[in-house]
Design a protein around this motif. Structure first.
Motif, PDB file in Angstrom:
ATOM      1  N   UNK A  63       1.306  -1.335   0.354  1.00 52.00           N
ATOM      2  CA  UNK A  63       0.128  -0.236   0.160  1.00 52.00           C
ATOM      3  C   UNK A  63       1.007   1.046  -0.460  1.00 52.00           C
ATOM      4  N   UNK A  64       2.279   1.387   0.748  1.00 44.22           N
ATOM      5  CA  UNK A  64       2.858   2.632   0.811  1.00 44.22           C
ATOM      6  C   UNK A  64       4.033   2.667  -0.293  1.00 44.22           C
ATOM      7  N   UNK A  65       4.623   1.490  -0.395  1.00 46.78           N
ATOM      8  CA  UNK A  65       5.762   1.298  -1.493  1.00 46.78           C
ATOM      9  C   UNK A  65       7.147   1.093  -0.772  1.00 46.78           C
ATOM     10  N   UNK A  66       6.666   1.232   0.241  1.00 50.37           N
ATOM     11  CA  UNK A  66       7.963   1.319   1.343  1.00 50.37           C
ATOM     12  C   UNK A  66       8.576  -0.159   0.998  1.00 50.37           C
ATOM     13  N   UNK A  67       9.754   0.002   1.359  1.00 49.52           N
ATOM     14  CA  UNK A  67      10.524  -1.020   1.131  1.00 49.52           C
ATOM     15  C   UNK A  67      10.826  -1.705   2.604  1.00 49.52           C
ATOM     16  N   UNK A  68      10.210  -2.771   2.714  1.00 46.77           N
ATOM     17  CA  UNK A  68      10.352  -3.711   4.173  1.00 46.77           C
ATOM     18  C   UNK A  68      11.211  -4.829   4.329  1.00 46.77           C
ATOM     19  N   UNK A  69      11.271  -4.600   5.419  1.00 51.40           N
ATOM     20  CA  UNK A  69      12.188  -6.196   5.976  1.00 51.40           C
ATOM     21  C   UNK A  69      13.364  -6.100   5.717  1.00 51.40           C
ATOM     22  N   UNK A  70      14.165  -7.634   5.970  1.00 53.13           N
ATOM     23  CA  UNK A  70      15.594  -7.846   5.828  1.00 53.13           C
ATOM     24  C   UNK A  70      16.494  -9.036   5.463  1.00 53.13           C
ATOM     25  N   UNK A  71      17.329  -9.070   5.436  1.00 54.54           N
ATOM     26  CA  UNK A  71      18.297 -10.238   4.393  1.00 54.54           C
ATOM     27  C   UNK A  71      17.936 -11.172   5.177  1.00 54.54           C
ATOM     28  N   UNK A  72      18.607 -11.427   6.898  1.00 54.85           N
ATOM     29  CA  UNK A  72      18.207 -11.933   7.644  1.00 54.85           C
ATOM     30  C   UNK A  72      16.525 -12.475   7.373  1.00 54.85           C
ATOM     31  N   UNK A  73      16.069 -13.161   7.529  1.00 51.00           N
ATOM     32  CA  UNK A  73      14.412 -13.236   6.928  1.00 51.00           C
ATOM     33  C   UNK A  73      13.694 -14.658   6.629  1.00 51.00           C
ATOM     34  N   UNK A  74      15.073 -15.759   7.212  1.00 48.66           N
ATOM     35  CA  UNK A  74      14.407 -17.134   6.578  1.00 48.66           C
ATOM     36  C   UNK A  74      13.998 -17.652   8.219  1.00 48.66           C
ATOM     37  N   UNK A  75      13.053 -17.892   8.129  1.00 52.80           N
ATOM     38  CA  UNK A  75      12.133 -18.075   9.849  1.00 52.80           C
ATOM     39  C   UNK A  75      10.929 -18.983   9.773  1.00 52.80           C
TER      40      UNK A  75
END
Length: 574
Positions: free
Chosen positions: A93-105
């Motif tokens: 909805x905002x096109x903002x960058x979210x998340x992390x490269x450390x994401x394998x959960x």
């Protein structure tokens, strides 16, 4: 294909982060995880373990590399009472960058009842076109009512998951390899949660379903999982495999400021966190779309590839149609289905440029027809499409139902249909159940978002809002019809996970419906399977033979004249 549960899930993080005084501990091979106790609206308890790492964080030298198993947690008691970040992507909805490269959960949801036998395990692989979404958004409250364990997971997306530069040993498909490693973790550890490692069902939608189809070709099929449910996706579809991956990786480097064409230098540049930031990568990703991809859609530039034969841990290297025609694969009981108006998810874009669409119906001539784009037969096929879907008329906003059907067929249904026709011939030992989801109701999300409520049929991904919930949902407050479809979906999916059939004889759902969802009849020899039985999921469920048969006969006639090429091979070459 789009980011899921956007507006309904805004409270997911605050809800999940609340403190729980009573932690639930489970020992796994890597250490001890601490989850929390929750309650369904019915009062039934369940346990959730969220943000459980299943791999070494893929950062630094591991960026773009295959995931490595995590041997030990970095602390003796790992707090798994809250969700961790998704993999890098744009927020819908905002096109903002979210998340992390450390994401394998992964996230594990377990009914708290004392089961005499280990419980069936269902592993959800999310969609999102390989560029978006997260397993964090899918809360399986209604499935927990059915006494199954549900695991959701994150896998790397976009450039982090699907960039391919074999000359620098970036073999591609690490997002799919993330999924495979998560399955290995589940296989090793699910006993600690009273799950049965010998009864694991993969289920997923759109890109998640196409991933699952590729898992069925792999050597771990029948070992790390035993049944599959593919919702709105198969691996032979037009948009699944990446087009011109070598061109795209070089173009990305160029856009990010690397002028070198030497693979080693490109690799070193791409692994630099200072030069190649998440914001920079995401800001350039859509610029990788080829002109023909922009013309045809959908906007997914980075996707799976057929891996180089030198890849040491290839996920898929054999062309898809060749895989689908193999007789020596594991017999995996399968559900495949689609939503009746899948094309609604892409219709709005076509409506915005409806005059261009009218003047360029050639964009809907399938690319796997073995003709050059300027061959005169392409124009003739476009005229056949105009005649069949629009009565030979110019396309206007009065023709949206026909345009929706055309988009549905081109991007989804035709290839799903051919996959279901091939399955009984080449997998006669694997029961196949086929469905069409027709239901529209109060929890439809995308159909409302796109303002297409006046059009008939179920939009792509709208079944997910009945199958899954968010923390703020109370199942007891659902409208009667919505509650019924949620119950039916959850019960049939859980039955399939438990027994290998969605409506076992004398089961509650079979008795309620008054009939059983029957599997597709086995093929005799190499003869074509005709009149496949479909289960229609709606307010009044029924069994019907090939409900969109008239449209499929139109496409079959074209493919009889022009036998189709394999998209997985075609995309790598062009």
């Amino acid at each position: 294909m789009l980011n899921r549960f956007t507006s309904r899930s805004k409270g997911i993080r605050s809800s999940s982060l609340r403190f729980c005084s009573q932690k639930i501990l489970r020992s796994v091979r890597q250490g001890v995880v601490a989850g929390r106790e929750e309650h369904l609206s019915s009062g039934i308890k369940y346990y959730c373990f969220q943000g459980v790492p299943y791999a070494v964080p893929p950062i630094g030298e591991l960026r773009f590399k295959s995931p490595e198993p995590l041997e030990r947690f970095d602390q003796p008691l790992l707090d798994c009472t809250h969700l961790r970040g998704p993999c890098h992507q744009r927020e819908a909805t905002t096109s903002k960058t979210v998340g992390s490269e450390d994401c394998l959960h992964l996230n594990i949801y377990v009914p708290a009842k004392c089961a005499a036998e280990p419980m069936p395990v269902m592993v959800w692989i999310h969609g999102g076109g390989f560029i978006a979404d997260t397993g964090n958004k899918y809360l399986p409250l209604s499935l927990l009512h059915e006494g199954v364990i549900v695991v959701t997971l994150n896998y790397r997306l976009g450039a982090w998951g699907f960039l391919c530069l074999p000359e620098a040993e970036i073999w591609g498909n690490v997002g799919l390899k993330d999924q495979r490693l998560a399955l290995q973790w589940i296989n090793e550890n699910i006993k600690s949660f009273n799950g049965d490692p010998n009864n694991v069902t993969l289920f997923g939608e759109s890109a998640g379903a196409t991933s699952i189809h590729m898992h069925t070709f792999a050597s771990h099929a029948g070992k790390l999982f035993h049944k599959v449910i593919m919702q709105s996706g198969t691996a032979n579809m037009e948009w699944v495999f990446q087009r011109q991956p070598s061109v795209k990786v070089r173009r990305l480097c160029e856009l990010l400021g690397c002028s070198s064409t030497d693979p080693k230098e490109m690799f070193e540049f791409l692994q630099s966190p200072e030069k190649v930031t998440p914001e920079a990568v995401l800001s350039k990703t859509l610029s990788l779309l080829l002109p023909d991809e922009r013309r045809r859609g959908p906007p997914f530039p980075l996707r799976p590839v057929l891996e180089d034969t030198n890849s040491p841990d290839a996920f898929i290297s054999m062309p898809v149609l060749k895989q689908m025609r193999r007789h020596d694969t594991c017999a995996i009981p399968t559900i495949i289905g689609y939503n009746s108006a899948e094309g609604l998810t892409l219709l709005k874009h076509s409506v915005k440029q409806i005059e261009k669409v009218d003047q360029d119906l050639e964009r809907f001539v399938p690319r796997n027809i073995p003709l050059s784009i300027d061959h005169p037969e392409i124009s003739a096929l476009a005229q056949q499409i105009r005649k069949f879907f629009f009565g030979g008329q110019r396309i206007t906003k009065e023709h949206l139902p026909g345009l929706c059907n055309l988009i549905t067929d081109y991007h989804f249904l035709v290839d799903i249909y051919f996959a279901t026709k091939m399955h009984p011939i080449y997998r006669p030992g694997a029961p196949l159940y086929v469905y069409r989801f027709d239901y529209t109701g109060g929890r439809d999300f995308y159909k409302r978002l796109f303002n297409f409520e006046h059009l008939s049929g179920a939009c792509h991904a709208d079944e997910l809002h009945y199958l899954f919930q968010t923390p703020n949902d109370d199942l007891s407050t659902f409208a009667e019809d919505d509650a019924q479809i949620t119950k039916r979906l959850s019960e049939m999916w859980a039955n399939f996970a438990r027994y290998g059939e969605p409506t076992p004889q004398n089961s509650n759902i079979a008795n309620e419906l008054g009939f059983m969802w029957t599997s597709v009849k086995k093929s005799t020899g190499q003869k074509e399977c005709k009149n496949l039985d479909y289960f229609i999921i709606d307010r009044k469920c029924s069994m019907r033979q090939e409900p969109d048969r008239d449209r499929m006969e139109f496409w079959e006639e074209i493919y009889r004249k022009f036998p189709p090429l394999d998209y997985s091979l075609l995309n790598a070459k062009r």
